[in-house]
Design a protein around this motif. Structure first.
Motif, short mmCIF file in Angstrom:
data_model
loop_
_atom_site.label_atom_id
_atom_site.label_comp_id
_atom_site.label_asym_id
_atom_site.label_seq_id
_atom_site.Cartn_x
_atom_site.Cartn_y
_atom_site.Cartn_z
N VAL A 1 -72.99 69.59 -41.02
CA VAL A 1 -73.32 69.06 -42.35
C VAL A 1 -73.24 67.54 -42.33
O VAL A 1 -74.16 66.84 -42.80
CB VAL A 1 -72.38 69.64 -43.41
N LEU A 2 -72.15 66.99 -41.82
CA LEU A 2 -71.96 65.54 -41.83
C LEU A 2 -73.04 64.83 -41.04
O LEU A 2 -73.46 63.71 -41.39
CB LEU A 2 -70.58 65.19 -41.28
N ALA A 3 -73.54 65.47 -39.98
CA ALA A 3 -74.58 64.87 -39.16
C ALA A 3 -75.90 64.71 -39.92
O ALA A 3 -76.76 63.92 -39.51
CB ALA A 3 -74.80 65.70 -37.89
N HIS A 4 -76.07 65.46 -41.01
CA HIS A 4 -77.29 65.38 -41.81
C HIS A 4 -77.14 64.47 -43.03
O HIS A 4 -78.07 64.36 -43.83
CB HIS A 4 -77.72 66.77 -42.24
N ALA A 5 -75.99 63.83 -43.18
CA ALA A 5 -75.80 62.91 -44.29
C ALA A 5 -76.64 61.65 -44.06
O ALA A 5 -77.07 61.36 -42.95
CB ALA A 5 -74.33 62.55 -44.44
N ARG A 6 -76.83 60.89 -45.12
CA ARG A 6 -77.71 59.73 -45.03
C ARG A 6 -77.04 58.51 -44.41
O ARG A 6 -77.69 57.50 -44.16
CB ARG A 6 -78.22 59.37 -46.43
N THR A 7 -75.73 58.56 -44.17
CA THR A 7 -75.01 57.47 -43.54
C THR A 7 -74.19 58.00 -42.37
O THR A 7 -73.91 59.20 -42.28
CB THR A 7 -74.07 56.77 -44.53
N LEU A 8 -73.79 57.09 -41.48
CA LEU A 8 -73.04 57.50 -40.30
C LEU A 8 -71.62 57.92 -40.64
O LEU A 8 -71.03 58.75 -39.95
CB LEU A 8 -73.02 56.36 -39.27
N ARG A 9 -71.05 57.32 -41.68
CA ARG A 9 -69.70 57.69 -42.11
C ARG A 9 -69.75 58.01 -43.60
O ARG A 9 -69.38 57.20 -44.45
CB ARG A 9 -68.70 56.58 -41.81
N PRO A 10 -70.24 59.20 -43.93
CA PRO A 10 -70.54 59.52 -45.33
C PRO A 10 -69.29 59.72 -46.19
O PRO A 10 -68.24 60.15 -45.71
CB PRO A 10 -71.33 60.83 -45.22
N ARG A 11 -69.46 59.43 -47.48
CA ARG A 11 -68.47 59.80 -48.47
C ARG A 11 -68.68 61.27 -48.82
O ARG A 11 -69.78 61.66 -49.21
CB ARG A 11 -68.61 58.94 -49.72
N VAL A 12 -67.63 62.07 -48.68
CA VAL A 12 -67.72 63.51 -48.90
C VAL A 12 -66.79 63.90 -50.03
O VAL A 12 -65.58 63.73 -49.95
CB VAL A 12 -67.34 64.30 -47.63
N LEU B 1 -69.68 60.45 -58.76
CA LEU B 1 -70.53 61.44 -58.11
C LEU B 1 -71.77 60.82 -57.48
O LEU B 1 -72.18 61.22 -56.38
CB LEU B 1 -70.92 62.54 -59.11
N LEU B 2 -72.36 59.86 -58.14
CA LEU B 2 -73.58 59.25 -57.60
C LEU B 2 -73.29 58.37 -56.39
O LEU B 2 -74.22 58.01 -55.65
CB LEU B 2 -74.30 58.45 -58.68
N ALA B 3 -72.04 58.03 -56.17
CA ALA B 3 -71.67 57.24 -54.99
C ALA B 3 -71.44 58.09 -53.75
O ALA B 3 -71.28 57.56 -52.64
CB ALA B 3 -70.41 56.43 -55.29
N GLN B 4 -71.43 59.42 -53.92
CA GLN B 4 -71.16 60.31 -52.79
C GLN B 4 -72.40 60.52 -51.93
O GLN B 4 -73.52 60.55 -52.43
CB GLN B 4 -70.65 61.66 -53.29
N ASP B 5 -72.18 60.69 -50.63
CA ASP B 5 -73.26 61.01 -49.71
C ASP B 5 -73.39 62.51 -49.50
O ASP B 5 -74.47 63.02 -49.21
CB ASP B 5 -73.03 60.33 -48.35
N VAL B 6 -72.27 63.21 -49.63
CA VAL B 6 -72.22 64.67 -49.50
C VAL B 6 -71.34 65.22 -50.61
O VAL B 6 -70.24 64.71 -50.84
CB VAL B 6 -71.65 65.11 -48.13
N VAL B 7 -71.81 66.24 -51.30
CA VAL B 7 -70.98 67.00 -52.24
C VAL B 7 -70.81 68.39 -51.65
O VAL B 7 -71.78 69.10 -51.41
CB VAL B 7 -71.61 67.07 -53.64
N TYR B 8 -69.56 68.76 -51.41
CA TYR B 8 -69.21 70.01 -50.72
C TYR B 8 -68.50 70.91 -51.74
O TYR B 8 -67.41 70.59 -52.20
CB TYR B 8 -68.28 69.67 -49.56
N VAL B 9 -69.12 72.03 -52.08
CA VAL B 9 -68.59 72.91 -53.11
C VAL B 9 -67.93 74.13 -52.48
O VAL B 9 -68.49 74.79 -51.61
CB VAL B 9 -69.71 73.36 -54.08
N THR C 1 -78.28 62.56 -52.24
CA THR C 1 -76.99 63.14 -51.86
C THR C 1 -77.21 64.54 -51.29
O THR C 1 -77.94 65.35 -51.88
CB THR C 1 -76.06 63.22 -53.07
N LEU C 2 -76.60 64.83 -50.17
CA LEU C 2 -76.68 66.16 -49.57
C LEU C 2 -75.72 67.09 -50.31
O LEU C 2 -74.52 66.82 -50.38
CB LEU C 2 -76.32 66.10 -48.09
N LEU C 3 -76.24 68.17 -50.88
CA LEU C 3 -75.44 69.15 -51.60
C LEU C 3 -75.23 70.36 -50.70
O LEU C 3 -76.18 70.88 -50.11
CB LEU C 3 -76.15 69.57 -52.89
N CYS C 4 -74.00 70.85 -50.62
CA CYS C 4 -73.73 71.98 -49.73
C CYS C 4 -72.54 72.77 -50.25
O CYS C 4 -71.85 72.36 -51.18
CB CYS C 4 -73.46 71.50 -48.31
N GLY C 5 -72.32 73.93 -49.64
CA GLY C 5 -71.15 74.71 -50.02
C GLY C 5 -71.18 76.10 -49.44
O GLY C 5 -72.18 76.56 -48.87
#
Length: 245
Positions: free
Chosen positions: A28-39, A87-95, A124-128
């Motif tokens: 999941v983290l590898a598909h985020a829009r940044t190398l060190r994403p906010r999750v 929430l809009l500052a996050q790169d990944v939201v993990y539910v 933002t990448l949404l996942c869960g």
């Protein structure tokens, strides 16, 4: 000309809550829009269960490839403006998993459903996992009401329906197939435990597995009162990508 954000949803059949190797979380983290994403972890479906939150913190705070945080809603810490900014500052939201119906109700009460839609449209990448996978679709297969049943409700960011724990939990497979066959749920995606499925603008672009046995299935009505189940190729994590078909 500005480049439109990539809109992505990932369905997880596992992660920090049940996989000690961290493979699906790393994927999941590898598909985020940044190398060190906010999750951001949203544990709403479990009622913000402290043990679940601690499990997330233990898994993600030890990683060097992300900046984790947790958003509780049962003891809300932000006003509306701060909640939106956060929430809009996050790169990944993990539910996390839990009760899908309760999750949706609480999100709507706090306006989180609309904020997640805005975040999705901004890239933002949404996942869960489990309820955290169900929530993104138009409908889902759930035990939110006790017995396994259909829930024709969700955020609708992913067209169709979702069924988690497809071959793992007794009764999931026949119950979901029956719901799709009868039209109570639209055609959709059945996720085995151990699988990850990535969608861009609602289209499947990658499917992976950490077990080499778990699969992703497409389930659709067969036109004769039943449902067709089509297993899709999944790339074992650690190998080169394959065409999801």
């Amino acid at each position: 000309m500005a480049i439109a954000p990539v809109r992505r949803v990932a369905l997880l059949g596992g992660g920090f809550s049940d996989d000690e190797d961290g493979l699906l979380d790393g994927w999941v983290l590898a598909h985020a829009r940044t190398l060190r994403p906010r999750v951001c972890f949203l544990p709403t479906a479990s009622g913000d269960a402290p043990a679940y939150v601690e499990k997330f913190r233990a898994a993600f705070e030890s990683r060097t490839d992300c900046e984790p945080s947790v958003l509780p809603l049962f003891r809300r810490e932000f006003d509306d403006a701060a909640l939106r900014s956060y929430l809009l500052a996050q790169d990944v939201v993990y539910v996390g998993g839990g009760n899908t119906a309760n999750l949706l109700a609480v999100w709507r009460t706090h306006g989180v459903d609309q904020l997640l839609r805005e975040a999705y449209n901004r890239g933002t990448l949404l996942c869960g996992i489990s309820a955290g996978a169900n929530c993104w679709a138009e409908g889902s297969h759930t035990d939110s009401f006790g017995p396994l049943t259909f829930l024709p409700d969700g955020l609708g960011l992913l067209p169709g329906s979702v069924c988690p724990h497809y071959t793992t939990e007794p009764g999931r497979c026949p119950s979901y197939r029956a719901a799709v066959a009868s039209g109570k749920l639209p055609p959709g995606w059945a996720v085995d435990d151990g699988v990850g499925a990535l969608f861009t603008d609602g289209v499947l672009v990658e499917a992976v597995t950490r077990t080499r046995v778990a699969q992703l299935y497409r389930v659709e009505p067969d036109g004769h009162g039943g449902a067709d189940e089509h297993a899709l190729p999944c790339r074992p994590l650690g190998t080169s990508p394959v065409n999801p078909g």
